[in-house]
Motif scaffolding. Sequence first.
Motif, PDB file in Angstrom:
ATOM      1  N   MET A   1       0.819  -1.185   0.000  1.00  0.00           N
ATOM      2  CA  MET A   1       0.000   0.000   0.000  1.00  0.00           C
ATOM      3  C   MET A   1       0.870   1.258   0.000  1.00  0.00           C
ATOM      4  O   MET A   1       0.622   2.177  -0.739  1.00  0.00           O
ATOM      5  N   ARG A   2       1.893   1.281   0.814  1.00  0.00           N
ATOM      6  CA  ARG A   2       2.746   2.454   0.872  1.00  0.00           C
ATOM      7  C   ARG A   2       3.516   2.652  -0.430  1.00  0.00           C
ATOM      8  O   ARG A   2       3.742   3.759  -0.844  1.00  0.00           O
ATOM      9  N   ARG A   3       3.906   1.560  -1.049  1.00  0.00           N
ATOM     10  CA  ARG A   3       4.636   1.661  -2.309  1.00  0.00           C
ATOM     11  C   ARG A   3       3.773   2.339  -3.365  1.00  0.00           C
ATOM     12  O   ARG A   3       4.247   3.151  -4.143  1.00  0.00           O
ATOM     13  N   GLN A   4       2.484   2.019  -3.375  1.00  0.00           N
ATOM     14  CA  GLN A   4       1.578   2.620  -4.340  1.00  0.00           C
ATOM     15  C   GLN A   4       1.494   4.136  -4.126  1.00  0.00           C
ATOM     16  O   GLN A   4       1.449   4.897  -5.069  1.00  0.00           O
ATOM     17  N   LYS A   5       1.497   4.562  -2.899  1.00  0.00           N
ATOM     18  CA  LYS A   5       1.425   5.988  -2.627  1.00  0.00           C
ATOM     19  C   LYS A   5       2.699   6.704  -3.034  1.00  0.00           C
ATOM     20  O   LYS A   5       2.667   7.853  -3.413  1.00  0.00           O
ATOM     21  N   ARG A   6       3.827   6.026  -2.964  1.00  0.00           N
ATOM     22  CA  ARG A   6       5.094   6.656  -3.312  1.00  0.00           C
ATOM     23  C   ARG A   6       5.285   6.805  -4.813  1.00  0.00           C
ATOM     24  O   ARG A   6       5.947   7.705  -5.259  1.00  0.00           O
ATOM     25  N   ASP A   7       4.748   5.886  -5.585  1.00  0.00           N
ATOM     26  CA  ASP A   7       4.943   5.913  -7.029  1.00  0.00           C
ATOM     27  C   ASP A   7       3.921   6.867  -7.655  1.00  0.00           C
ATOM     28  O   ASP A   7       2.858   6.468  -8.101  1.00  0.00           O
ATOM     29  N   MET A   8       4.275   8.135  -7.710  1.00  0.00           N
ATOM     30  CA  MET A   8       3.343   9.155  -8.160  1.00  0.00           C
ATOM     31  C   MET A   8       3.053   9.077  -9.665  1.00  0.00           C
ATOM     32  O   MET A   8       1.960   9.411 -10.098  1.00  0.00           O
ATOM     33  N   SER A   9       4.017   8.616 -10.461  1.00  0.00           N
ATOM     34  CA  SER A   9       3.764   8.534 -11.899  1.00  0.00           C
ATOM     35  C   SER A   9       2.747   7.438 -12.213  1.00  0.00           C
ATOM     36  O   SER A   9       1.860   7.626 -13.051  1.00  0.00           O
ATOM     37  N   ASP A  10       2.838   6.309 -11.524  1.00  0.00           N
ATOM     38  CA  ASP A  10       1.869   5.235 -11.727  1.00  0.00           C
ATOM     39  C   ASP A  10       0.489   5.668 -11.246  1.00  0.00           C
ATOM     40  O   ASP A  10      -0.518   5.402 -11.892  1.00  0.00           O
ATOM     41  N   ARG A  11       0.473   6.366 -10.144  1.00  0.00           N
ATOM     42  CA  ARG A  11      -0.789   6.853  -9.601  1.00  0.00           C
ATOM     43  C   ARG A  11      -1.424   7.873 -10.559  1.00  0.00           C
ATOM     44  O   ARG A  11      -2.632   7.859 -10.776  1.00  0.00           O
ATOM     45  N   ALA A  12      -0.605   8.738 -11.150  1.00  0.00           N
ATOM     46  CA  ALA A  12      -1.116   9.712 -12.109  1.00  0.00           C
ATOM     47  C   ALA A  12      -1.682   8.998 -13.337  1.00  0.00           C
ATOM     48  O   ALA A  12      -2.732   9.380 -13.864  1.00  0.00           O
ATOM     49  N   PHE A  13      -1.000   7.938 -13.799  1.00  0.00           N
ATOM     50  CA  PHE A  13      -1.489   7.163 -14.937  1.00  0.00           C
ATOM     51  C   PHE A  13      -2.849   6.554 -14.612  1.00  0.00           C
ATOM     52  O   PHE A  13      -3.779   6.630 -15.421  1.00  0.00           O
ATOM     53  N   GLN A  14      -2.977   5.957 -13.436  1.00  0.00           N
ATOM     54  CA  GLN A  14      -4.241   5.325 -13.030  1.00  0.00           C
ATOM     55  C   GLN A  14      -5.376   6.339 -12.976  1.00  0.00           C
ATOM     56  O   GLN A  14      -6.478   6.076 -13.442  1.00  0.00           O
ATOM     57  N   ARG A  15      -5.089   7.497 -12.389  1.00  0.00           N
ATOM     58  CA  ARG A  15      -6.122   8.535 -12.289  1.00  0.00           C
ATOM     59  C   ARG A  15      -6.499   9.062 -13.674  1.00  0.00           C
ATOM     60  O   ARG A  15      -7.663   9.346 -13.941  1.00  0.00           O
ATOM     61  N   GLY A  16      -5.520   9.199 -14.550  1.00  0.00           N
ATOM     62  CA  GLY A  16      -5.800   9.630 -15.911  1.00  0.00           C
ATOM     63  C   GLY A  16      -6.622   8.607 -16.666  1.00  0.00           C
ATOM     64  O   GLY A  16      -7.532   8.954 -17.427  1.00  0.00           O
ATOM     65  N   TYR A  17      -6.312   7.332 -16.452  1.00  0.00           N
ATOM     66  CA  TYR A  17      -7.077   6.261 -17.096  1.00  0.00           C
ATOM     67  C   TYR A  17      -8.542   6.323 -16.666  1.00  0.00           C
ATOM     68  O   TYR A  17      -9.448   6.243 -17.493  1.00  0.00           O
TER      69      TYR A  17
END
Length: 66
Positions: A1-17
Amino acid sequence: MRRQKRDMSDRAFQRGYQAGVSGRSNETCPHSNDDQRLCWLSGWREGRSDQWDGLTGVSGVHKAVV
């Protein structure tokens, strides 16, 4: 869970999707950082293409965006 919060580029991709699949405009990108903005727009493009291909709702469950 914490790793997901740290990876901002992946999170931005998911939100954009999610924004693309839901049909929102690419003008709604919340990022001002160029790297995150590019990731968000990439996700948005993929989401829009999946929406146009009919991969929304139950029919899009098989598409795993991880």
